[in-house]
Design a protein around this motif. Structure first.
Motif, PDB file in Angstrom:
ATOM      1  N   ALA A  68       0.705  -1.247   0.182  1.00 36.20           N
ATOM      2  CA  ALA A  68       0.076  -0.039   0.069  1.00 36.20           C
ATOM      3  C   ALA A  68       0.843   1.287   0.040  1.00 36.20           C
ATOM      4  O   ALA A  68       0.266   2.340  -0.127  1.00 36.20           O
ATOM      5  CB  ALA A  68      -0.990   0.034   1.153  1.00 36.20           C
ATOM      6  N   THR A  83      -3.372  -3.252  -0.325  1.00 35.15           N
ATOM      7  CA  THR A  83      -3.283  -2.178  -1.564  1.00 35.15           C
ATOM      8  C   THR A  83      -3.692  -0.850  -0.776  1.00 35.15           C
ATOM      9  O   THR A  83      -4.366  -0.781   0.287  1.00 35.15           O
ATOM     10  CB  THR A  83      -3.878  -2.538  -2.841  1.00 35.15           C
ATOM     11  OG1 THR A  83      -5.079  -2.556  -2.662  1.00 35.15           O
ATOM     12  CG2 THR A  83      -3.264  -4.151  -3.436  1.00 35.15           C
ATOM     13  N   SER A  84      -3.713   0.105  -1.747  1.00 36.11           N
ATOM     14  CA  SER A  84      -4.339   1.549  -1.549  1.00 36.11           C
ATOM     15  C   SER A  84      -4.810   2.171  -2.834  1.00 36.11           C
ATOM     16  O   SER A  84      -4.347   1.447  -4.044  1.00 36.11           O
ATOM     17  CB  SER A  84      -3.372   2.164  -0.908  1.00 36.11           C
ATOM     18  OG  SER A  84      -2.374   2.486  -1.618  1.00 36.11           O
ATOM     19  N   ARG A  85      -5.261   3.244  -2.719  1.00 34.17           N
ATOM     20  CA  ARG A  85      -5.488   3.771  -4.090  1.00 34.17           C
ATOM     21  C   ARG A  85      -4.412   3.937  -5.157  1.00 34.17           C
ATOM     22  O   ARG A  85      -3.100   4.149  -4.482  1.00 34.17           O
ATOM     23  CB  ARG A  85      -6.258   5.263  -3.879  1.00 34.17           C
ATOM     24  CG  ARG A  85      -7.647   5.173  -3.426  1.00 34.17           C
ATOM     25  CD  ARG A  85      -8.019   6.718  -2.958  1.00 34.17           C
ATOM     26  NE  ARG A  85      -8.068   7.363  -4.085  1.00 34.17           N
ATOM     27  CZ  ARG A  85      -9.208   7.642  -5.067  1.00 34.17           C
ATOM     28  NH1 ARG A  85      -9.973   6.431  -4.718  1.00 34.17           N
ATOM     29  NH2 ARG A  85      -9.136   8.266  -5.890  1.00 34.17           N
ATOM     30  N   ARG A 143      -8.121  -3.189   0.686  1.00 37.31           N
ATOM     31  CA  ARG A 143      -7.653  -1.889   0.763  1.00 37.31           C
ATOM     32  C   ARG A 143      -7.081  -1.796   2.355  1.00 37.31           C
ATOM     33  O   ARG A 143      -7.994  -1.905   3.111  1.00 37.31           O
ATOM     34  CB  ARG A 143      -8.509  -1.008   0.375  1.00 37.31           C
ATOM     35  CG  ARG A 143      -8.953  -0.617  -1.105  1.00 37.31           C
ATOM     36  CD  ARG A 143      -7.649   0.102  -1.949  1.00 37.31           C
ATOM     37  NE  ARG A 143      -8.064   0.150  -3.207  1.00 37.31           N
ATOM     38  CZ  ARG A 143      -8.583   1.137  -3.830  1.00 37.31           C
ATOM     39  NH1 ARG A 143      -9.280   2.116  -3.014  1.00 37.31           N
ATOM     40  NH2 ARG A 143      -8.540   1.181  -5.245  1.00 37.31           N
ATOM     41  N   ARG A 161      -6.794   1.853   3.806  1.00 37.48           N
ATOM     42  CA  ARG A 161      -7.387   3.125   3.667  1.00 37.48           C
ATOM     43  C   ARG A 161      -6.567   4.282   4.112  1.00 37.48           C
ATOM     44  O   ARG A 161      -6.407   5.272   3.554  1.00 37.48           O
ATOM     45  CB  ARG A 161      -8.744   3.249   3.989  1.00 37.48           C
ATOM     46  CG  ARG A 161      -9.882   2.534   3.476  1.00 37.48           C
ATOM     47  CD  ARG A 161     -11.182   2.868   4.142  1.00 37.48           C
ATOM     48  NE  ARG A 161     -11.754   4.080   3.766  1.00 37.48           N
ATOM     49  CZ  ARG A 161     -12.670   4.825   4.533  1.00 37.48           C
ATOM     50  NH1 ARG A 161     -13.480   3.775   5.044  1.00 37.48           N
ATOM     51  NH2 ARG A 161     -12.998   5.990   4.315  1.00 37.48           N
TER      52      ARG A 161
END
Length: 297
Positions: free
Chosen positions: A13, A58-60, A105, A107
């Motif tokens: 992430a 993960t992340s954006r 995710r 966040r």
């Protein structure tokens, strides 16, 4: 009987700020080491060790990471039409089957311990591995596979460790050794990034772990530590207080810190020279470069 470890968490992430501006548009884990992204080395090591379920935290902005493991019908069709069978096989080999890989995710960035805890529901009550793709390890036998073999005898929790210079102690999490058994050490304490004078040993924890589900429970009660983040090493250290089942393995192999520019370049040289089709030409270039630099001095 020890439960078999079949799940692995890949914390991916991070923003990769040390590689900006490249990581402005692509995830750091997709950066290519010779001709394979960093994440592929981690996946291959995990598969070799018997991992069957791959959990990415993960992340954006990590869409390219997900796409990398997906099928590429247009590319595969084009390679097949052109008779490029070897390349077609290479592309198909990196495609993950549906359900084999899962994305979770994170966040907000609260540290490695928090990232691992994001996958808790997918782990359940099973032992699991954690692999940090930044740590690329060149070894005749994969580091995680070495750990799996040792785990068969010890059970419990295991971390990969390597010796570091005393002046670098503050860059790592370090283990406090209870008993040194050669390749294997039993651990009585862990501390994240201590001052060199407070370092309990010169054995640093690097990005490979085999952990019991108790560590996930500990993470729910772990307060922020070094750097204001929830540290995985703190959760492991808490487990030491409850049970005598923490081990460190001095793995065989060379670790490269591909989370740093210098480490990434070092790994590129090492892995480039290890490739038979590249080694001669690459070595000639390196020798000439060094000679030119020396002459200029």
């Amino acid at each position: 009987m020890k439960n078999k470890v079949t799940k692995a968490i890949f914390p991916v992430a991070g923003l990769g700020t040390r590689f900006l501006p490249a990581t402005k548009s692509i995830p750091k884990e997709i950066l290519s080491l010779v001709d394979r992204p960093l994440i592929q080395y981690a996946i291959d090591e995990a598969r070799d060790a018997g991992i069957e379920e791959f959990i990415f935290v993960t992340s954006r902005g990590k869409g390219a990471l997900e796409d990398y493991f997906d099928g590429s019908p247009e590319l595969e069709s084009a390679l097949a039409r052109k008779g490029k069978d070897a390349l077609l096989e290479t592309v198909q080999d990196v495609t993950m089957n549906s359900g084999e890989i899962v994305y979770v995710r994170q966040r907000e960035a609260h540290g490695l311990g928090h990232a691992v805890s994001c996958a808790a529901r997918l782990i359940g009550d099973e032992p699991f591995a954690v692999i940090l793709p930044d740590d690329v390890i060149s070894a005749p036998k994969g580091c995680l596979r070495q750990m799996m073999e040792a785990y068969e005898n010890t059970g419990g929790n295991m971390v990969a460790v390597m010796e570091v210079p005393p002046e670098r102690a503050g860059d790592y999490g370090l283990v406090d050794v209870k008993e040194d058994m050669g390749k294997l050490v039993s651990v009585k304490g862990m501390v994240e990034k201590p001052k060199p004078a407070d370092a309990p040993s010169n054995l640093a924890v690097i990005g490979r772990y085999i952990l019991t589900p108790n560590i996930l429970k500990n993470l729910t009660n772990t307060e922020t530590g070094a750097g204001g983040e929830i540290q995985l090493t703190d959760a492991i250290a808490h487990e030491i207080q409850k049970s005598d089942n923490i081990y460190g393995l001095r793995f065989d192999g060379q670790r490269y810190d591909c989370g740093s520019k210098a480490g990434f370049l070092q790994a590129t040289v090492a892995f480039g020279l290890a490739r038979e089709e590249l080694s001669d030409e690459f070595m000639d270039f390196l020798v000439q470069t060094v000679e030119i630099r020396r002459a200029a001095q």
